[in-house]
Scaffold this motif. Sequence first.
Motif, short mmCIF file in Angstrom:
data_model
loop_
_atom_site.label_atom_id
_atom_site.label_comp_id
_atom_site.label_asym_id
_atom_site.label_seq_id
_atom_site.Cartn_x
_atom_site.Cartn_y
_atom_site.Cartn_z
N VAL A 146 0.86 -1.18 0.00
CA VAL A 146 0.00 0.00 0.00
C VAL A 146 0.90 1.23 0.00
O VAL A 146 2.07 1.17 0.39
CB VAL A 146 -0.95 0.03 1.22
N GLU A 147 0.36 2.35 -0.43
CA GLU A 147 1.15 3.57 -0.55
C GLU A 147 1.77 3.95 0.79
O GLU A 147 1.10 3.95 1.83
CB GLU A 147 0.27 4.72 -1.05
N GLY A 148 3.07 4.22 0.77
CA GLY A 148 3.77 4.63 1.98
C GLY A 148 4.36 3.49 2.78
O GLY A 148 5.11 3.71 3.74
N ASP A 149 4.04 2.24 2.42
CA ASP A 149 4.57 1.07 3.14
C ASP A 149 5.59 0.36 2.26
O ASP A 149 5.73 0.67 1.07
CB ASP A 149 3.43 0.12 3.51
N PHE A 150 6.32 -0.58 2.85
CA PHE A 150 7.28 -1.37 2.08
C PHE A 150 6.95 -2.85 2.16
O PHE A 150 7.49 -3.66 1.41
CB PHE A 150 8.71 -1.15 2.62
N ARG A 151 6.03 -3.22 3.05
CA ARG A 151 5.70 -4.63 3.27
C ARG A 151 4.66 -5.08 2.25
O ARG A 151 3.59 -4.46 2.15
CB ARG A 151 5.19 -4.83 4.70
N VAL A 152 4.97 -6.13 1.50
CA VAL A 152 4.09 -6.55 0.42
C VAL A 152 3.09 -7.62 0.84
O VAL A 152 2.19 -7.97 0.07
CB VAL A 152 4.91 -7.07 -0.79
N GLN A 153 3.22 -8.16 2.06
CA GLN A 153 2.32 -9.23 2.48
C GLN A 153 0.87 -8.74 2.53
O GLN A 153 0.60 -7.59 2.89
CB GLN A 153 2.72 -9.76 3.88
N SER A 154 -0.06 -9.63 2.19
CA SER A 154 -1.48 -9.26 2.19
C SER A 154 -1.94 -8.84 3.58
O SER A 154 -2.86 -8.03 3.73
CB SER A 154 -2.33 -10.44 1.69
N LEU A 155 -1.28 -9.38 4.60
CA LEU A 155 -1.58 -9.02 5.99
C LEU A 155 -1.47 -7.51 6.20
O LEU A 155 -2.19 -6.92 7.01
CB LEU A 155 -0.60 -9.75 6.93
N PHE A 156 -0.57 -6.87 5.43
CA PHE A 156 -0.36 -5.42 5.55
C PHE A 156 -0.99 -4.65 4.40
O PHE A 156 -0.66 -3.48 4.17
CB PHE A 156 1.15 -5.13 5.62
N GLY A 157 -1.88 -5.32 3.67
CA GLY A 157 -2.60 -4.64 2.60
C GLY A 157 -1.99 -4.77 1.22
O GLY A 157 -2.42 -4.09 0.28
N GLY A 158 -0.97 -5.61 1.07
CA GLY A 158 -0.33 -5.79 -0.23
C GLY A 158 -1.30 -6.30 -1.29
O GLY A 158 -2.20 -7.08 -1.00
N LYS A 159 -1.09 -5.87 -2.53
CA LYS A 159 -1.94 -6.28 -3.65
C LYS A 159 -1.20 -7.31 -4.50
O LYS A 159 -0.05 -7.09 -4.90
CB LYS A 159 -2.31 -5.06 -4.51
N TYR A 160 -1.86 -8.44 -4.82
CA TYR A 160 -1.25 -9.53 -5.56
C TYR A 160 -1.86 -9.62 -6.96
O TYR A 160 -3.08 -9.59 -7.11
CB TYR A 160 -1.47 -10.87 -4.86
N THR A 161 -0.99 -9.77 -7.97
CA THR A 161 -1.44 -9.87 -9.35
C THR A 161 -0.65 -10.94 -10.09
O THR A 161 0.58 -10.97 -10.01
CB THR A 161 -1.23 -8.53 -10.10
N LEU A 162 -1.35 -11.83 -10.79
CA LEU A 162 -0.67 -12.83 -11.62
C LEU A 162 0.02 -12.11 -12.79
O LEU A 162 -0.58 -11.26 -13.44
CB LEU A 162 -1.68 -13.84 -12.16
N VAL A 163 1.29 -12.45 -13.03
CA VAL A 163 2.04 -11.81 -14.12
C VAL A 163 2.74 -12.89 -14.95
O VAL A 163 2.88 -14.03 -14.51
CB VAL A 163 3.09 -10.81 -13.59
N GLN A 164 3.17 -12.51 -16.15
CA GLN A 164 3.91 -13.43 -17.02
C GLN A 164 5.27 -12.80 -17.34
O GLN A 164 5.38 -12.02 -18.29
CB GLN A 164 3.13 -13.73 -18.29
N PRO A 165 6.30 -13.11 -16.56
CA PRO A 165 7.63 -12.55 -16.83
C PRO A 165 8.18 -13.06 -18.15
O PRO A 165 7.75 -14.11 -18.66
CB PRO A 165 8.48 -13.06 -15.65
N ASN A 166 9.15 -12.34 -18.70
CA ASN A 166 9.74 -12.78 -19.96
C ASN A 166 10.67 -13.97 -19.73
O ASN A 166 11.05 -14.29 -18.60
CB ASN A 166 10.46 -11.63 -20.68
N LYS A 167 11.02 -14.63 -20.81
CA LYS A 167 11.82 -15.86 -20.75
C LYS A 167 13.16 -15.65 -20.06
O LYS A 167 13.60 -16.49 -19.27
CB LYS A 167 12.04 -16.38 -22.18
N GLU A 168 13.80 -14.52 -20.34
CA GLU A 168 15.12 -14.26 -19.75
C GLU A 168 15.06 -14.19 -18.22
O GLU A 168 15.92 -14.73 -17.52
CB GLU A 168 15.67 -12.94 -20.31
N VAL A 169 14.03 -13.54 -17.70
CA VAL A 169 13.89 -13.40 -16.25
C VAL A 169 13.56 -14.75 -15.61
O VAL A 169 14.08 -15.10 -14.54
CB VAL A 169 12.82 -12.34 -15.92
N ILE A 170 12.69 -15.51 -16.27
CA ILE A 170 12.35 -16.84 -15.74
C ILE A 170 13.61 -17.71 -15.68
O ILE A 170 13.81 -18.47 -14.72
CB ILE A 170 11.27 -17.52 -16.61
N GLU A 171 14.46 -17.60 -16.68
CA GLU A 171 15.71 -18.38 -16.69
C GLU A 171 16.61 -17.98 -15.52
O GLU A 171 17.32 -18.83 -14.95
CB GLU A 171 16.44 -18.18 -18.01
#
Length: 285
Positions: free
Chosen positions: A200-225
């Motif tokens: 959430v804005e102003g925080d650094f913690r990404v856990q849902s417990l602290f309000g983090g937002k989760y989104t399914l993404v498709q990274p490129n092949k190089e990053v997956i490697e």
Amino acid sequence: MKIALLTCEKLPNLNPEDQKIIPALAKHNIEATAAIWDDKTTNWTDFDYLIFRNTWDYFEKETEFKIWLDQIAQLEIKTLNPIKIITQNIHKFYLREMEQQGITILPTVFIDKTEHLNLAELIPAHWKKAVIKPAFSAGSYLTEVFEISEVQAISEKYKTIAAEKELLLQEFMPEIQTLGETSFIFFNKKFSHAVNKTPVEGDFRVQSLFGGKYTLVQPNKEVIEKAQKIVDSLPKDLLYARVDGILIENELYLMEIECIEPDLYFDLSENSLERFVAAIIKLIA
């Protein structure tokens, strides 16, 4: 075949997402039940395999957890992931070994136990902001972000902790607040799916417990490697691993590789639960 899905006292029946594993395994004539790891009444020899899922209090019970792991190892009960990997993964100094293998990690200073903590002597001059946390921790436990101007106060605050625990001191990457953290999930060392988590804005913690937002993404092949390279550095028979890092200009900065009890985000990725169950069956066949 009887399998215990390991959990903790706070979640005796597993979290809702992991509860789905039980009927999914039942379709393959495998009996799975939730089991609290530190329940003294459980006879662990009743099970063919133990699978770590929601042992989310292990870092609060460090000594007890290590004793329990030794007990399971002595009983020669098979676990997924293996005890050897669990033992390595619970202490985040493994990041130093990964860096030595050529893997890019967040800029990190590894601090051994000390009664004379002086962070001002340890922080590189160009850092503007830093994160401090125990090497044996999870979920932002005893974690603080601080400005370099606060270094003396943080040193004083962490003196007692430093005498009892090894610490990680990391450069704070501001991208965590904008780009977020990306988790790459692997089953049996094969890439399954990836999820981006933003605070959430102003925080650094990404856990849902602290309000983090989760989104399914498709990274490129190089990053997956790059994530695959990290997973491949671990021993075989790896049921699952979650590679967490920050993606900056196509470079993956490893924050941690979770092999103990990570959320695997079955609800965000179609058929990921089926892939997970298939990985279990392949490893126990």
